[in-house]
Write an enzyme that holds these catalytic residues in place. Structure first.
Site, PDB file in Angstrom:
ATOM      1  N   GLY A  25      -4.179  73.849  22.020  1.00 16.29           N
ATOM      2  CA  GLY A  25      -4.479  74.772  20.933  1.00 16.29           C
ATOM      3  C   GLY A  25      -3.338  75.699  20.573  1.00 16.29           C
TER       4      GLY A  25
ATOM      5  CE  LYS B   2       0.792  70.736  23.405  1.00 16.12           C
ATOM      6  NZ  LYS B   2      -0.366  71.655  23.346  1.00 16.12           N
TER       7      LYS B   2
ATOM      8  CB  SER C  45       4.686  68.351  29.428  1.00 13.46           C
ATOM      9  OG  SER C  45       5.106  69.154  28.353  1.00 13.46           O
TER      10      SER C  45
END
Length: 203
Positions: free
Chosen positions: A36, A39, A107
């Site tokens: 959220g 990205k 990530s």
């Protein structure tokens, strides 16, 4: 698993030659941040700007990749590590093709992002930290995932019951709570121009 019969095959056309043909430098824009945070939205906006100005780019989105290549992986820490390992290998191939490739993945672990960086030459790995407070991410909650995680319906959710290790020295840090999507995308493009990856056009 590698075997003694697996030998690296050198190609006649180099990465530099492929990038020169495209009139750009190859690189990997590695977008990282909480779910959220923005990205994919920002990465898509940057990709659209690059395409509009005839640059050769491609976006590897976390959700999209999990529909195919990484469809067999869950969200445990171990699976997250393997998820990033695989995408690092794929991204390296895209860079080798002379592209400006973007990856939009949470990530969460620094070690995994460092592994991705280690596969590329100096200056090719550009860590883009989408620095959005978790409170803002929860307010947005575009997929309803935070609500489910708080209710215990989703396990190993980053920021709730799985850790996120924020970048310590990202090349680009974007605070989405203070800027529009267009401003955030332009910040990335400005970095690419400043570092000679693309030429200044009408972006």
């Amino acid at each position: 698993m590698k075997t003694e019969n697996t030998v690296w095959h050198n190609q006649h056309v180099s990465k530099a030659q492929r990038a020169e043909l495209k009139q750009q430098k190859a690189c990997l824009l590695w977008y990282t941040g909480l779910s959220g945070s923005g990205k994919s939205t920002i990465a898509n906006a940057v990709d659209a700007l690059l395409f509009a100005n005839q640059h050769h780019s491609y976006l590897l989105d976390g959700d999209n990749v999990r529909h195919g290549l990484n469809g067999d992986l869950g969200f445990s820490d171990q699976d997250r590590v393997e998820n990033i390992r695989r995408i690092s290998e794929v991204a390296q191939l895209f860079v080798d093709a002379g592209l400006i490739v973007s990856t939009a993945f949470i990530s969460p672990f620094r070690q995994d992002r460092a592994l991705a960086a280690s596969k590329l030459s100096a200056g090719e790995f550009i860590e883009v930290f989408i620095d959005t407070p978790i409170e803002v991410c929860e307010q947005r909650d575009p997929k309803g995932l935070y609500k489910k995680a708080r209710a215990g319906e989703i396990k190993d959710f980053t920021g709730i019951d799985s850790s996120y290790e924020a970048p310590e020295n990202p090349q680009i840090q974007i605070k989405t709570a203070d800027q529009s999507i267009e401003q955030c995308a332009q910040q990335v493009v400005d970095y690419l121009i400043e570092h000679g990856i693309i030429a200044a056009k009408k972006l």
